[in-house]
Scaffold this motif. Structure first.
Motif, PDB file in Angstrom:
ATOM      1  N   LEU A  99       4.155  78.553  58.069  1.00 31.63           N
ATOM      2  CA  LEU A  99       4.487  76.841  57.725  1.00 31.63           C
ATOM      3  C   LEU A  99       4.055  76.289  56.773  1.00 31.63           C
ATOM      4  CD1 LEU A  99       5.498  76.060  60.993  1.00 31.63           C
ATOM      5  CD2 LEU A  99       6.688  75.639  59.834  1.00 31.63           C
ATOM      6  N   ALA A 100       3.156  76.672  56.741  1.00 30.14           N
ATOM      7  CA  ALA A 100       1.635  75.985  56.108  1.00 30.14           C
ATOM      8  C   ALA A 100       1.865  76.599  54.603  1.00 30.14           C
ATOM      9  CB  ALA A 100      -0.325  76.482  55.849  1.00 30.14           C
ATOM     10  N   ALA A 101       1.963  77.871  54.664  1.00 28.99           N
ATOM     11  CA  ALA A 101       2.470  78.140  53.157  1.00 28.99           C
ATOM     12  C   ALA A 101       4.141  77.548  52.582  1.00 28.99           C
ATOM     13  CB  ALA A 101       2.398  79.653  52.546  1.00 28.99           C
ATOM     14  N   LEU A 102       4.727  76.823  53.223  1.00 27.07           N
ATOM     15  CA  LEU A 102       5.865  76.622  53.350  1.00 27.07           C
ATOM     16  C   LEU A 102       5.213  74.682  52.865  1.00 27.07           C
ATOM     17  CD1 LEU A 102       8.957  76.291  53.000  1.00 27.07           C
ATOM     18  CD2 LEU A 102       9.360  75.129  55.361  1.00 27.07           C
ATOM     19  N   TRP A 103       4.863  74.138  53.620  1.00 24.16           N
ATOM     20  CA  TRP A 103       4.544  73.244  53.471  1.00 24.16           C
ATOM     21  C   TRP A 103       3.487  71.969  52.494  1.00 24.16           C
ATOM     22  CZ3 TRP A 103       1.136  69.212  52.695  1.00 24.16           C
ATOM     23  CH2 TRP A 103       1.316  67.849  53.163  1.00 24.16           C
ATOM     24  N   VAL A 121       8.960  62.500  53.895  1.00 24.50           N
ATOM     25  CA  VAL A 121       8.886  62.355  55.371  1.00 24.50           C
ATOM     26  C   VAL A 121       9.925  63.298  55.930  1.00 24.50           C
ATOM     27  CG1 VAL A 121       9.415  60.716  56.809  1.00 24.50           C
ATOM     28  CG2 VAL A 121       7.974  59.627  55.120  1.00 24.50           C
ATOM     29  N   GLU A 122      10.879  63.266  55.367  1.00 23.90           N
ATOM     30  CA  GLU A 122      11.503  64.222  55.856  1.00 23.90           C
ATOM     31  C   GLU A 122      11.557  65.425  55.539  1.00 23.90           C
ATOM     32  OE1 GLU A 122      15.452  63.524  53.208  1.00 23.90           O
ATOM     33  OE2 GLU A 122      15.242  61.310  54.128  1.00 23.90           O
ATOM     34  N   PHE A 123      11.007  66.026  55.412  1.00 21.71           N
ATOM     35  CA  PHE A 123      10.335  67.579  55.232  1.00 21.71           C
ATOM     36  C   PHE A 123       8.973  67.682  56.109  1.00 21.71           C
ATOM     37  CE2 PHE A 123       7.462  70.573  52.845  1.00 21.71           C
ATOM     38  CZ  PHE A 123       8.370  71.785  52.858  1.00 21.71           C
ATOM     39  N   GLY A 124       7.872  66.821  55.338  1.00 18.18           N
ATOM     40  CA  GLY A 124       6.771  66.601  56.977  1.00 18.18           C
ATOM     41  C   GLY A 124       7.113  66.881  58.301  1.00 18.18           C
ATOM     42  N   SER A 125       8.276  66.000  58.081  1.00 19.05           N
ATOM     43  CA  SER A 125       8.695  65.601  59.631  1.00 19.05           C
ATOM     44  C   SER A 125       8.793  66.942  60.714  1.00 19.05           C
ATOM     45  CB  SER A 125      10.029  64.965  60.035  1.00 19.05           C
ATOM     46  OG  SER A 125       8.521  63.516  60.007  1.00 19.05           O
ATOM     47  N   VAL A 126       9.601  67.873  59.589  1.00 19.30           N
ATOM     48  CA  VAL A 126      10.195  68.831  59.928  1.00 19.30           C
ATOM     49  C   VAL A 126       9.775  70.385  60.068  1.00 19.30           C
ATOM     50  CG1 VAL A 126      12.441  71.273  59.287  1.00 19.30           C
ATOM     51  CG2 VAL A 126      13.177  68.651  59.055  1.00 19.30           C
ATOM     52  N   VAL A 127       8.421  70.051  59.437  1.00 17.88           N
ATOM     53  CA  VAL A 127       7.512  71.313  59.265  1.00 17.88           C
ATOM     54  C   VAL A 127       6.511  70.617  60.185  1.00 17.88           C
ATOM     55  CG1 VAL A 127       6.105  72.579  57.660  1.00 17.88           C
ATOM     56  CG2 VAL A 127       8.118  72.084  56.625  1.00 17.88           C
ATOM     57  N   PHE A 128       6.606  69.692  60.224  1.00 15.07           N
ATOM     58  CA  PHE A 128       5.224  69.066  61.534  1.00 15.07           C
ATOM     59  C   PHE A 128       6.182  69.560  62.865  1.00 15.07           C
ATOM     60  CE2 PHE A 128       3.288  65.716  63.668  1.00 15.07           C
ATOM     61  CZ  PHE A 128       2.458  66.174  63.917  1.00 15.07           C
ATOM     62  N   GLY A 129       7.708  68.712  63.071  1.00 14.02           N
ATOM     63  CA  GLY A 129       7.948  69.408  64.284  1.00 14.02           C
ATOM     64  C   GLY A 129       8.401  70.981  64.513  1.00 14.02           C
ATOM     65  N   LEU A 130       8.738  71.518  63.856  1.00 11.32           N
ATOM     66  CA  LEU A 130       8.434  72.915  63.316  1.00 11.32           C
ATOM     67  C   LEU A 130       6.856  73.884  64.369  1.00 11.32           C
ATOM     68  CD1 LEU A 130      10.579  74.622  61.064  1.00 11.32           C
ATOM     69  CD2 LEU A 130      11.347  74.497  62.712  1.00 11.32           C
ATOM     70  N   GLN A 131       5.688  72.759  63.455  1.00 10.37           N
ATOM     71  CA  GLN A 131       4.664  73.302  64.162  1.00 10.37           C
ATOM     72  C   GLN A 131       4.038  73.950  65.635  1.00 10.37           C
ATOM     73  OE1 GLN A 131       2.301  76.233  63.775  1.00 10.37           O
ATOM     74  NE2 GLN A 131       0.965  74.273  62.354  1.00 10.37           N
ATOM     75  N   VAL A 132       5.028  72.130  65.838  1.00 11.35           N
ATOM     76  CA  VAL A 132       4.330  71.327  67.530  1.00 11.35           C
ATOM     77  C   VAL A 132       5.485  72.908  68.679  1.00 11.35           C
ATOM     78  CG1 VAL A 132       5.016  69.460  69.148  1.00 11.35           C
ATOM     79  CG2 VAL A 132       3.625  69.231  67.115  1.00 11.35           C
ATOM     80  N   LEU A 133       6.725  72.277  68.080  1.00  6.43           N
ATOM     81  CA  LEU A 133       7.589  73.698  69.116  1.00  6.43           C
ATOM     82  C   LEU A 133       6.923  74.619  68.900  1.00  6.43           C
ATOM     83  CD1 LEU A 133       9.826  73.183  70.237  1.00  6.43           C
ATOM     84  CD2 LEU A 133      11.214  74.437  67.724  1.00  6.43           C
ATOM     85  N   ASN A 165       9.722  64.206  66.095  1.00  6.69           N
ATOM     86  CA  ASN A 165       9.513  64.297  64.775  1.00  6.69           C
ATOM     87  C   ASN A 165      10.903  64.824  64.013  1.00  6.69           C
ATOM     88  OD1 ASN A 165       6.658  64.028  63.269  1.00  6.69           O
ATOM     89  ND2 ASN A 165       6.769  65.029  66.038  1.00  6.69           N
ATOM     90  N   PHE A 166      11.875  65.801  64.368  1.00  7.32           N
ATOM     91  CA  PHE A 166      13.276  65.685  64.280  1.00  7.32           C
ATOM     92  C   PHE A 166      14.135  64.907  63.982  1.00  7.32           C
ATOM     93  CE2 PHE A 166      12.745  70.188  66.384  1.00  7.32           C
ATOM     94  CZ  PHE A 166      11.939  70.441  64.966  1.00  7.32           C
ATOM     95  N   LEU A 167      13.760  63.909  65.130  1.00  7.49           N
ATOM     96  CA  LEU A 167      14.080  62.473  65.228  1.00  7.49           C
ATOM     97  C   LEU A 167      14.701  61.533  64.332  1.00  7.49           C
ATOM     98  CD1 LEU A 167      16.601  60.493  66.377  1.00  7.49           C
ATOM     99  CD2 LEU A 167      14.499  59.833  67.868  1.00  7.49           C
ATOM    100  N   ARG A 168      12.604  61.300  63.935  1.00  7.46           N
ATOM    101  CA  ARG A 168      12.598  60.484  62.539  1.00  7.46           C
ATOM    102  C   ARG A 168      12.672  61.456  61.251  1.00  7.46           C
ATOM    103  NH1 ARG A 168       6.226  60.982  60.483  1.00  7.46           N
ATOM    104  NH2 ARG A 168       6.293  58.827  59.257  1.00  7.46           N
TER     105      ARG A 168
END
Length: 408
Positions: A99-103, A121-133, A165-168
């Motif tokens: 995820l870090a390498a993708l972000w 915002v869209e890209f960061g929220s999705v990657v961030f949501g995956l990290q928290v998930l 984050n996915f909703l955002r």
């Protein structure tokens, strides 16, 4: 109120949390995960400080470095805290690295190539949501008895945070965002509030988990033999008292086995106490593998082991004792001496079943000890009850009247 003021308020609150967790961790090194949690909050403070300077420093710092610290590094530290609390030897996962390498290249493209705040915002929220998930899933998969409630609480907070984050990302794709960070939209304000309260929620959950694990560790130290990792004398007796109370409610007999390693003093004298300890550990492991999950193996003292067999009448207890004796005798002799020389090991066992006629537990233990003494006097490597080898006429008569059992 400008977004900058929200960020400053967030930095103050998160900074206090960071200092608090760091102080607690330093003052009590037994509280696991709090050091990584303090590092998570420290990343949040540094990120917020950088973001608050947006417009006064080059874009790379607030839009790349600041967000990388808060969205990637901070939650890698959070994941490390969770991995430490769940007993994992790892502190970072390949998924986090991916995820870090993708972000990083993705945000560079959306910042400098496309210059789109909305795409960031869209890209960061999705990657961030995956990290928290990922962190939430680790918690759900590794629930430990005694820590389940704080574990589920923390996982719930993380699942909700991930879903937001996915909703955002979805709302941003539909509604869009203003390009100016300091012209806050309702979604931005809600995001700041959520990003401030969610860390407080899972920080509380992780602190709860850490203290619960510390309590369990102390309970385990108080109830476990430090060498063998099985029940100590105090805990074993307490378990027997609970089984006695259950017998008084249900009338279901339970049994006690006392096992003693034959000629253990000779092993210590010939090979030394280090080898003697290794023999004790090996015997404990062997006995444990041949017991039911709800049977309790304990160390009574020295080379003497005790086994509590709940809901187990005398005939079954005798079969268990015979199986334990045979498993030790037939065991491929462990090569635990420095020279690699195998040591033949056998055990003698005494069996006693509680039938409601003994006034106290001490009488049951005395009867089991008497059986063990008979087994050792008869030549060792035997199973005896208090009235004879592999059978007890008095107990059989009592069982016949209570259960209709006819001994053979």
């Amino acid at each position: 109120m400008e977004t900058r003021l929200y960020l400053m308020a967030a930095m103050l609150i998160v900074g206090c949390g960071c200092i608090g967790f760091l102080i607690v961790r330093i003052s009590n090194p037994f509280l696991k995960g709090l050091g990584w949690l303090a590092a998570t909050f420290a990343c949040g403070v540094l990120s917020t400080a950088i973001l608050s300077l947006d417009g006064h420093i080059p874009r790379f710092f607030p839009e790349i470095l600041g967000n990388f610290l808060s969205d990637v590094v901070a939650y890698m530290f959070l994941n490390a805290a969770i991995l430490e609390l769940t007993g994992s030897k790892r502190r970072i996962t390949w998924f986090s690295i991916a995820l870090a390498a993708l972000w990083l290249p993705g945000m560079m493209v959306f910042t400098f190539a496309h210059n789109s705040h909305q795409l960031r915002v869209e890209f960061g929220s999705v990657v961030f949501g995956l990290q928290v998930l990922q962190s939430a899933i680790i918690l759900v998969r590794s629930q430990e008895k005694g820590v389940r409630v704080p574990c589920l609480f923390t996982a719930t907070v993380l699942f909700a945070f991930s879903a937001f984050n996915f909703l955002r990302a979805g709302l941003t794709a539909v509604q869009g965002l203003p390009q100016d960070l300091f012209a806050p939209s309702p979604l931005q304000i809600v995001s700041i509030v959520v990003y401030l309260t969610a860390p407080l929620g899972f920080a509380f959950g992780l602190f709860w988990m850490s203290t619960a694990k510390l309590r369990l560790s102390f309970e385990q130290l108080a109830s476990t033999d430090p060498l063998l990792g099985i029940a100590n004398r105090r805990y074993f007796r307490s378990a027997c008292e609970k089984e006695l109370a259950r017998y008084q409610r249900s009338g279901e007999a339970f049994s006690l086995l006392v096992a003693d390693i034959d000629h253990f003093k000779r092993i210590n004298d010939q090979h030394g106490h280090m080898v003697g300890d290794a023999v004790l550990v090996a015997v404990a492991k062997n006995l444990q593998t041949h017991l039911r999950p709800f049977d309790l193996l304990g160390r009574w003292g020295g080379e003497e082991f005790v086994v509590l067999l709940p809901a187990c009448p005398l005939p079954v207890a005798l079969q268990v004792a015979k199986r334990l004796r045979s498993s030790i005798e037939e065991w491929s002799q462990p090569e635990i001496t420095p020279s690699g020389t195998p040591i033949p090991i056998t055990v003698s066992l005494g069996v006693a079943t509680y039938l409601g006629v003994e006034p106290t537990l001490d009488d049951l233990f005395r009867r089991a000890d008497k059986a063990l003494y008979r087994a050792k006097s008869a030549g060792r490597n035997r199973v005896y009850t208090s009235d004879g080898p592999e059978g007890e006429q008095t107990a059989n008569n009592a069982l016949q009247s209570l259960y209709g059992y006819h001994g053979t």
